[in-house]
Write an enzyme that holds these catalytic residues in place. Sequence first.
Site, short mmCIF file in Angstrom:
data_model
loop_
_atom_site.label_atom_id
_atom_site.label_comp_id
_atom_site.label_asym_id
_atom_site.label_seq_id
_atom_site.Cartn_x
_atom_site.Cartn_y
_atom_site.Cartn_z
NE ARG A 37 20.22 -86.60 -65.52
CZ ARG A 37 19.92 -87.18 -66.67
NH1 ARG A 37 20.77 -88.01 -67.22
NH2 ARG A 37 18.77 -86.94 -67.24
NE ARG A 39 15.94 -90.54 -77.22
CZ ARG A 39 16.83 -89.92 -76.44
NH1 ARG A 39 18.09 -89.94 -76.71
NH2 ARG A 39 16.42 -89.27 -75.39
NE ARG A 76 19.17 -83.79 -68.99
CZ ARG A 76 19.33 -84.92 -69.68
NH1 ARG A 76 20.50 -85.55 -69.66
NH2 ARG A 76 18.36 -85.43 -70.38
NE ARG A 133 14.12 -87.16 -70.34
CZ ARG A 133 14.94 -87.08 -69.30
NH1 ARG A 133 14.58 -86.41 -68.20
NH2 ARG A 133 16.11 -87.65 -69.34
P1 AP5 Z 1 22.84 -91.12 -67.05
O1 AP5 Z 1 24.12 -91.82 -67.37
O2 AP5 Z 1 22.81 -89.64 -67.19
O3 AP5 Z 1 21.64 -91.80 -67.86
P2 AP5 Z 1 21.23 -91.66 -69.39
O4 AP5 Z 1 20.75 -92.99 -69.83
O5 AP5 Z 1 22.34 -91.04 -70.18
O6 AP5 Z 1 20.01 -90.69 -69.22
P3 AP5 Z 1 19.54 -89.40 -70.03
O7 AP5 Z 1 18.45 -88.79 -69.20
O8 AP5 Z 1 20.70 -88.51 -70.37
O9 AP5 Z 1 18.98 -90.03 -71.29
P4 AP5 Z 1 17.90 -89.44 -72.18
O10 AP5 Z 1 17.93 -90.45 -73.23
O11 AP5 Z 1 16.59 -89.12 -71.61
O12 AP5 Z 1 18.44 -87.96 -72.44
P5 AP5 Z 1 19.22 -87.32 -73.67
O13 AP5 Z 1 20.16 -86.34 -73.10
O14 AP5 Z 1 19.73 -88.35 -74.60
O15 AP5 Z 1 22.43 -91.53 -65.56
C1 AP5 Z 1 21.26 -90.98 -64.95
C2 AP5 Z 1 21.49 -90.80 -63.43
O16 AP5 Z 1 21.70 -92.07 -62.84
C3 AP5 Z 1 22.74 -89.97 -63.07
O17 AP5 Z 1 22.47 -89.22 -61.92
C4 AP5 Z 1 23.81 -91.00 -62.78
O18 AP5 Z 1 24.78 -90.52 -61.88
C5 AP5 Z 1 22.96 -92.13 -62.19
N1 AP5 Z 1 23.52 -93.45 -62.46
C6 AP5 Z 1 24.07 -93.90 -63.62
N2 AP5 Z 1 24.46 -95.19 -63.50
C7 AP5 Z 1 24.13 -95.54 -62.23
C8 AP5 Z 1 24.26 -96.76 -61.49
N3 AP5 Z 1 24.83 -97.84 -62.02
N4 AP5 Z 1 23.78 -96.79 -60.22
C9 AP5 Z 1 23.20 -95.68 -59.67
N5 AP5 Z 1 23.07 -94.51 -60.32
C10 AP5 Z 1 23.52 -94.45 -61.58
O19 AP5 Z 1 18.02 -86.58 -74.44
C11 AP5 Z 1 17.38 -85.45 -73.90
C12 AP5 Z 1 16.35 -84.91 -74.90
O20 AP5 Z 1 17.03 -84.53 -76.11
C13 AP5 Z 1 15.29 -85.94 -75.37
O21 AP5 Z 1 14.19 -85.99 -74.48
C14 AP5 Z 1 14.92 -85.37 -76.76
O22 AP5 Z 1 14.06 -84.28 -76.62
C15 AP5 Z 1 16.25 -84.86 -77.27
N6 AP5 Z 1 16.97 -85.88 -78.04
C16 AP5 Z 1 18.14 -86.49 -77.72
N7 AP5 Z 1 18.50 -87.38 -78.66
C17 AP5 Z 1 17.52 -87.34 -79.62
C18 AP5 Z 1 17.31 -88.04 -80.82
N8 AP5 Z 1 18.18 -88.98 -81.25
N9 AP5 Z 1 16.19 -87.75 -81.54
C19 AP5 Z 1 15.32 -86.82 -81.14
N10 AP5 Z 1 15.45 -86.13 -79.98
C20 AP5 Z 1 16.55 -86.38 -79.23
#
Ligand code: AP5
Length: 219
Positions: A127, A88, A160, A171
Site C-alpha cells: 500500500r 475495534r 505508512r 495489527r
Molecule cells: P484499505 O482500503 O486501505 O484497507 P483498510 O481495511 O482501510 O486497511 P487499514 O490498514 O487502513 O486498516 P486498519 O484497520 O489497520 O488501519 P486504521 O487506519 O484504521 O486497503 C489496503 C490496500 O489494499 C490498499 O493498498 C488498497 O489500494 C488495496 N485494496 C483495497 N481493496 C482492494 C481490492 N479489492 N483488490 C486489491 N487491492 C485492494 O488504524 C491504524 C491504527 O490506528 C491502528 O493500528 C490503531 O493503532 C489506531 N486505531 C484506529 N482506530 C482505532 C480504534 N477505533 N481504537 C483504537 N485504536 C485505533
Amino acid sequence: MNLILLGAPGAGKGTQGKNLLERYRIPQISTGDILRSNVRSKTQLGLKAREYMDKGVLVPDDVVVGMVSDRIKEEDCLNGFILDGFPRNLKQAEVLEQTLKDMGKRIDRVIGIDVERKELVRRLSGRRVCRKCGANYHVIFSPPMNIGACDKCSSEIYQRDDDSEETIEARLKVYEQETFPLIEYYARKGLYAAVDGIGTVDQITNFIVSAIEKGRSNT
Ligand code: AP5
C-alpha cells in the site's frame, strides 16, 4: 443510515468507505485517518496516539471514544455516517451504542469485509498513500501513473509507518483478539452481513450495497 465497516487491516474498509460516501452522500469517519492527522499536526492527542499506532496496537479507548462521540454529533452526520475502523473492541461498541441511544439513533447495518490473511499481508505491504488527499494506491494492484506522485493532486505518495512487516503482524493479531468478537456481537443483534472482499473494488462496492439494501428491506 448509520453504517459500520468491519474488517481486518487491509480488508478494504477505507477504499470502500470512499465509494460508499459518494454513493450515499454521508461522511466516512475513519478513526485511523483522524489519528494520523493528529500525529502529523503533533497535537497532544497525536503524540499520545503515535506510540500505540507505531506498535500496531489499539490506542486507548478513552482517547478514541471521545473523538468519535464528538464527530458523530456534527451536523454533516445528521443523515447518517460510515464508521471505518471503529468500534475495534466490545467496550467501544457498547459506548457507541449508548451514545447513539442518547441521541435517539442506532446502528442500521454492520458490513464485514472478508479477506484471507495472505491477501491482507500482500495488500498492506504494497500500500502507498497520498500525503495530502489520502488517495490509496498499491504498488502492484493500483500503482499511480507517475511513481511517487498522486494521480489526483500530484502530492507525495508514502508508505505508512505501520505497514512494515513486523507491525502488520501485530495489527492482524490485535484484530483477531480484540475486533473479531464484534462479528458475533453484531450478528446477535441481527445487524451483521459479511461480504466477500476479493474482487475488484467496484465489485465489492456492489456486494456491500446489496447487503445494505437487503438489510433495509428486512426492517
Ligand atoms: P484499505 O482500503 O486501505 O484497507 P483498510 O481495511 O482501510 O486497511 P487499514 O490498514 O487502513 O486498516 P486498519 O484497520 O489497520 O488501519 P486504521 O487506519 O484504521 O486497503 C489496503 C490496500 O489494499 C490498499 O493498498 C488498497 O489500494 C488495496 N485494496 C483495497 N481493496 C482492494 C481490492 N479489492 N483488490 C486489491 N487491492 C485492494 O488504524 C491504524 C491504527 O490506528 C491502528 O493500528 C490503531 O493503532 C489506531 N486505531 C484506529 N482506530 C482505532 C480504534 N477505533 N481504537 C483504537 N485504536 C485505533
